[in-house]
Design an enzyme around this catalytic site. Structure first.
Site, mmCIF file in Angstrom:
data_model
loop_
_atom_site.group_PDB
_atom_site.id
_atom_site.type_symbol
_atom_site.label_atom_id
_atom_site.label_comp_id
_atom_site.label_asym_id
_atom_site.label_seq_id
_atom_site.Cartn_x
_atom_site.Cartn_y
_atom_site.Cartn_z
ATOM 1 N N SER A 180 3.583 -1.819 10.443
ATOM 2 C CA SER A 180 4.965 -2.074 10.413
ATOM 3 C C SER A 180 5.525 -3.515 10.086
ATOM 4 C CB SER A 180 5.280 -1.659 11.867
ATOM 5 O OG SER A 180 4.858 -0.188 12.152
ATOM 6 N N ASN B 56 0.891 -1.079 0.015
ATOM 7 C CA ASN B 56 -0.046 0.021 0.051
ATOM 8 C C ASN B 56 1.009 1.280 -0.041
ATOM 9 O OD1 ASN B 56 -1.882 1.888 0.476
ATOM 10 N ND2 ASN B 56 -2.126 1.389 2.297
ATOM 11 N N LYS C 288 0.031 4.238 -0.458
ATOM 12 C CA LYS C 288 -0.236 5.460 0.212
ATOM 13 C C LYS C 288 -0.108 6.660 -0.573
ATOM 14 C CE LYS C 288 -0.029 3.390 4.641
ATOM 15 N NZ LYS C 288 -0.048 3.505 6.140
ATOM 16 N N GLU D 294 -6.807 4.916 7.618
ATOM 17 C CA GLU D 294 -6.577 6.351 7.032
ATOM 18 C C GLU D 294 -7.911 6.996 6.554
ATOM 19 O OE1 GLU D 294 -2.951 5.689 5.266
ATOM 20 O OE2 GLU D 294 -1.865 5.199 7.322
ATOM 21 N N GLY E 163 2.598 2.627 10.678
ATOM 22 C CA GLY E 163 3.421 3.712 10.534
ATOM 23 C C GLY E 163 4.252 3.999 11.838
ATOM 24 N N HIS F 237 -9.464 1.348 4.559
ATOM 25 C CA HIS F 237 -8.201 1.476 5.361
ATOM 26 C C HIS F 237 -8.572 2.569 6.689
ATOM 27 C CE1 HIS F 237 -4.171 2.747 6.433
ATOM 28 N NE2 HIS F 237 -3.767 1.630 5.928
ATOM 29 N N GLU G 18 -5.345 -4.591 10.585
ATOM 30 C CA GLU G 18 -4.450 -3.494 10.678
ATOM 31 C C GLU G 18 -4.629 -2.910 12.155
ATOM 32 O OE1 GLU G 18 -2.382 -2.496 6.791
ATOM 33 O OE2 GLU G 18 -3.917 -1.293 7.107
HETATM 34 P P1 PGA Z 1 2.864 0.532 7.481
HETATM 35 O O1 PGA Z 1 1.291 0.575 6.858
HETATM 36 O O2 PGA Z 1 3.451 -0.812 6.984
HETATM 37 O O3 PGA Z 1 3.555 1.631 7.196
HETATM 38 O O4 PGA Z 1 2.619 0.592 9.005
HETATM 39 C C1 PGA Z 1 0.498 -0.402 6.812
HETATM 40 C C2 PGA Z 1 -0.985 0.088 6.098
HETATM 41 O O5 PGA Z 1 -1.506 1.095 6.563
HETATM 42 O O6 PGA Z 1 -1.261 -0.387 5.401
#
Ligand code: PGA
Length: 250
Positions: free
Chosen positions: A214, A10, A12, A98, A174, A96, A168
């Site tokens: 992460s 992903n 982003k 976000e 992140g 997601h 998640e």
């Molecule tokens: P990350 O993001 O691996 O940077 O923690 C995962 C995600 O939000 O899909």
């Protein structure tokens, strides 16, 4: 019971089309012989065409990070499943955290978007996950059950059979704080038991549940060792070809 592993990147809000091209040129040869699982890259909308072009004839599929329901219409700023399918997307991330946090997406949106993805023959990767305060107040399972009941349970069995779930935990995205394999494994078992209750044991054994938050080359192996973890949804570590290739090849 064989669930094929799935590693999805992903991206982003990262990578222009030129950067996408450069990524694929480096990444493709690194994973050309990785046939044990599915590989998906989800770039931002303007880079989808470049990704689809680069992925042609390879073992990599392209996905989008969001979609709007409906085919066409007066909906300024949105992109439909119809358009994503025509652009060559085979997957799309839905719900997601976000999107939920910054754009107020709710379970009803997740359900509509999941159905729209299926209508246009894309595999929806539907995200669920709890906040840190949910975990600290011991409401993780209630939160996840609510997300499942609202966003996924109303699907027909035929629809649900085509869905991939991504767990998640928001506190792990992140932040560099990965859920331990044991924590993630527990949640995946809980989610799978929910799938079994609603859609039956055969479906539960077949549904792929990814872990995200992460995931890095150095923790992917221990996460994938958990029986109920079927792959990863990877943000930061999917931006670098070497690091995502290491995750794919775990
Ligand atoms: P990350 O993001 O691996 O940077 O923690 C995962 C995600 O939000 O899909």
């Amino acid at each position: 019971m064989m669930r094929k592993p799935l590693m999805a990147g992903n991206w982003k809000m990262y990578k222009t089309s030129a950067e996408t091209q450069a990524f694929f040129e480096a990444f493709k040869p690194m994973v050309a012989d990785a046939t044990h699982g599915d590989i998906v890259i989800c770039p931002p909308f303007p880079s989808l065409a470049a990704a689809v072009e680069e992925a042609r004839g390879s073992n990599i599929e392209v996905g989008a990070q969001n979609l709007y329901w409906g085919g066409e219409g007066a909906v300024t700023g949105e992109v439909s499943g119809y358009m994503l399918q025509a652009a060559g997307c085979r997957y799309v991330i839905v719900g997601h955290s976000e999107r939920r946090q910054y754009f107020g997406e709710k379970e009803a949106d997740v359900l509509r978007k999941t159905r729209a993805a299926l209508e246009y023959r894309m595999t929806p990767i539907v995200c669920v996950g709890e906040r840190l305060e949910d975990r600290e107040s011991n409401t993780t399972e209630a939160v996840l059950a609510g997300q499942f009941d609202g966003g996924l349970a109303p699907l027909t069995p035929e629809e649900f059979a085509k869905v991939v779930i991504a767990y998640e935990p928001i506190w792990a995205i992140g932040t560099g704080k990965t859920a331990t394999p044991a924590i993630a494994g527990d949640v995946h078992r809980f989610l799978r038991s929910g799938v079994a209750l609603k859609f039956g044991h055969t479906q539960a054994a077949a549904t792929r549940i990814l872990y995200g938050g992460s995931v890095k080359p150095d923790n992917v192996k221990s996460l994938m060792a958990e029986e109920d973890i079927d792959g990863a949804l990877v943000g930061g570590a999917s931006l670098d070809p070497k690091s995502f290739a290491a995750i794919v090849r775990y």
